[in-house]
Design a protein around this motif. Sequence first.
Motif, PDB file in Angstrom:
ATOM      1  N   ALA A 124      -7.345  -3.390  10.323  1.00 36.10           N
ATOM      2  CA  ALA A 124      -6.007  -3.838   9.939  1.00 36.10           C
ATOM      3  C   ALA A 124      -5.310  -4.557  11.078  1.00 36.10           C
ATOM      4  CB  ALA A 124      -5.174  -2.646   9.481  1.00 36.10           C
ATOM      5  N   ARG A 165      -9.018   0.861   8.535  1.00 38.27           N
ATOM      6  CA  ARG A 165      -8.800   1.462   7.225  1.00 38.27           C
ATOM      7  C   ARG A 165      -9.894   2.477   6.905  1.00 38.27           C
ATOM      8  NH1 ARG A 165      -7.234  -4.026   6.658  1.00 38.27           N
ATOM      9  NH2 ARG A 165      -5.003  -4.182   6.148  1.00 38.27           N
ATOM     10  N   THR A 208       0.829  -1.200   0.000  1.00 35.90           N
ATOM     11  CA  THR A 208       0.000   0.000   0.000  1.00 35.90           C
ATOM     12  C   THR A 208       0.863   1.250   0.000  1.00 35.90           C
ATOM     13  OG1 THR A 208      -0.053   0.166   2.400  1.00 35.90           O
ATOM     14  CG2 THR A 208      -1.721  -1.226   1.377  1.00 35.90           C
ATOM     15  N   SER A 214     -11.064   3.112   4.211  1.00 35.70           N
ATOM     16  CA  SER A 214     -11.910   2.568   3.152  1.00 35.70           C
ATOM     17  C   SER A 214     -13.065   1.736   3.698  1.00 35.70           C
ATOM     18  CB  SER A 214     -11.073   1.704   2.211  1.00 35.70           C
ATOM     19  OG  SER A 214     -10.427   0.655   2.927  1.00 35.70           O
ATOM     20  N   ALA A 215     -13.202   1.645   5.024  1.00 34.36           N
ATOM     21  CA  ALA A 215     -14.238   0.818   5.643  1.00 34.36           C
ATOM     22  C   ALA A 215     -15.637   1.210   5.161  1.00 34.36           C
ATOM     23  CB  ALA A 215     -14.162   0.938   7.162  1.00 34.36           C
ATOM     24  N   ILE A 244     -18.558  -3.330  10.224  1.00 34.29           N
ATOM     25  CA  ILE A 244     -17.266  -4.008  10.193  1.00 34.29           C
ATOM     26  C   ILE A 244     -16.997  -4.785  11.483  1.00 34.29           C
ATOM     27  CG2 ILE A 244     -16.359  -2.249   8.637  1.00 34.29           C
ATOM     28  CD1 ILE A 244     -14.704  -1.190  11.040  1.00 34.29           C
ATOM     29  N   TRP A 247     -19.733   3.681   7.939  1.00 35.11           N
ATOM     30  CA  TRP A 247     -19.387   2.392   8.534  1.00 35.11           C
ATOM     31  C   TRP A 247     -19.646   2.429  10.030  1.00 35.11           C
ATOM     32  CZ3 TRP A 247     -15.599   2.208  12.308  1.00 35.11           C
ATOM     33  CH2 TRP A 247     -14.699   3.289  12.382  1.00 35.11           C
ATOM     34  N   THR A 286      -9.380  -9.482  13.305  1.00 35.94           N
ATOM     35  CA  THR A 286      -9.291  -8.446  12.285  1.00 35.94           C
ATOM     36  C   THR A 286     -10.128  -8.862  11.083  1.00 35.94           C
ATOM     37  OG1 THR A 286      -7.314  -9.447  11.311  1.00 35.94           O
ATOM     38  CG2 THR A 286      -6.981  -7.780  13.032  1.00 35.94           C
ATOM     39  N   ASN A 287     -10.265  -7.957  10.126  1.00 36.00           N
ATOM     40  CA  ASN A 287     -10.961  -8.271   8.877  1.00 36.00           C
ATOM     41  C   ASN A 287     -10.488  -7.296   7.805  1.00 36.00           C
ATOM     42  OD1 ASN A 287     -12.426  -5.868   9.415  1.00 36.00           O
ATOM     43  ND2 ASN A 287     -14.039  -7.018  10.486  1.00 36.00           N
ATOM     44  N   GLU A 288     -11.206  -7.195   6.730  1.00 38.34           N
ATOM     45  CA  GLU A 288     -10.785  -6.330   5.621  1.00 38.34           C
ATOM     46  C   GLU A 288     -10.673  -4.878   6.052  1.00 38.34           C
ATOM     47  OE1 GLU A 288     -12.213  -5.125   1.072  1.00 38.34           O
ATOM     48  OE2 GLU A 288     -13.210  -6.756   2.159  1.00 38.34           O
ATOM     49  N   ALA A 289     -11.521  -4.451   6.998  1.00 37.83           N
ATOM     50  CA  ALA A 289     -11.511  -3.054   7.443  1.00 37.83           C
ATOM     51  C   ALA A 289     -10.606  -2.831   8.652  1.00 37.83           C
ATOM     52  CB  ALA A 289     -12.932  -2.602   7.776  1.00 37.83           C
TER      53      ALA A 289
END
Length: 450
Positions: free
Chosen positions: A332, A312, A2, A314-315, A319, A276, A327-330
């Motif tokens: 970190a 993030r 990133t 971008s969440a 979430i 979010w 953790t998950n995609e949102a």
Amino acid sequence: MTILNRLLPVWSLLLGASFGATAPGENHWPQFRGPQGSGLTLGQPTPTQWNVETGKNILWKTPIPGLAHSAPIIWKDRIYVTTVVSPEKPELKIGLYGDIGSAEDKGVHQWRLIGIDRDSGKVVFNELGHEAVPKTQRHRKATQCNSTPATNGKYIVAYFGSEGMFCFDMQGELLWKKDLGDMDAGYFKVPTAQWGFASSPVIHEGKVIVQCDVQKDSFLAVFDLASGDELWRTPRNDVPTWSTPAVAEWEGKTQILINGWRHTGGYDFETGEEIWKLNGGGDIPVPTPIVGSEMAYFTSAHGMSRPIRGIRLSAKGDITPPDIKETNEAIAWVHHRKGNYMQSPILIGNRLYGCNDRGALTCFNAADGSILFSERLQGNGFTASPVSDGKHLYVTCEFGEVWVVKLGDRYQEVAINELGENCLATPAIAEGVLFFRTQHSLIAIGNEDD
């Protein structure tokens, strides 16, 4: 890889500027924790040692009437503080203890805005903004004026909790006021224990953002700065919080970041629409969110957990993970037992520093959450949030000791200095000078040789 990961190795002072710190030569500290709520300014170096008794590096010390934990703000050559003057000596009990009871403030109180010359410490004006018997009570460690004012150089907005929101010009003349209802903030399990409101207003693009999480009818709202007109209001369903909102930019859209317990989240700045949300954490949320280039950092404490998380920007949507440790995609990274109770963390380059109320200072790698060091400061109660000049970290104990720590991947204590008074307000910095608002005074500390 990133963009954030590519930038992290860059020299921390340069990277700090991309995270919202003021550039060298700027002289504003316009809200709670300064520029963009970062707690960081990159200008002249601030002193690492001082002595109030001998006067070493003490530029001036000005008495401030009343009792308040609201922090000083700065615009050019002026410092502004709010305070409450009561008819009797107000009770203040500091340190670590478990008493949840309220102080009994009686009689007519005066909420005031004070303007101070930054160079001399001379009081330029001391204006009455509001006068009344307090509508709600406060914790014995709190005050009737916990919220820090905010300014854009033309207007000053002060939020006095249940007494309302007040807007002044730069000379202290009252322009407008808004009654937003009783801001009854206290422990949700014992509603009769009133602790006092503390979320501070944030000014962004000619608008005022306020987070009002209280016992009932909580909301997030945005007002027009010039007129006080309400632009939108979004109801919230959470326990009382004492966190100040943060503003973040992501993919051309501005979002308001809110700390909470049942409902941490991000909201659209223009409409108030939820972007979010996240459920779970400490059930007495106090610290403000900290914004990085691609992530924001949230922490809270009390109850079953005290997490600190990197989320993030971008969440989207809900979430919330199945377990707070996940953790998950949102999300970190997360440490479910390393968060802060009272202090807001501070992001300086690739390092995130957080200190809890017992003095455990922890330094995290901001990208992945790995712990670089953790050190126990031997103080009794830490409420004021840390600030930095980009070279050192300043961490203040309630009893007036200030730890000066060199920035880096390991703990390097430079000095412990005394203020000579209790201090629960977050300090301000402008052009190499530290400004500490203690229980009775405003103290300017700078390198005398400069």
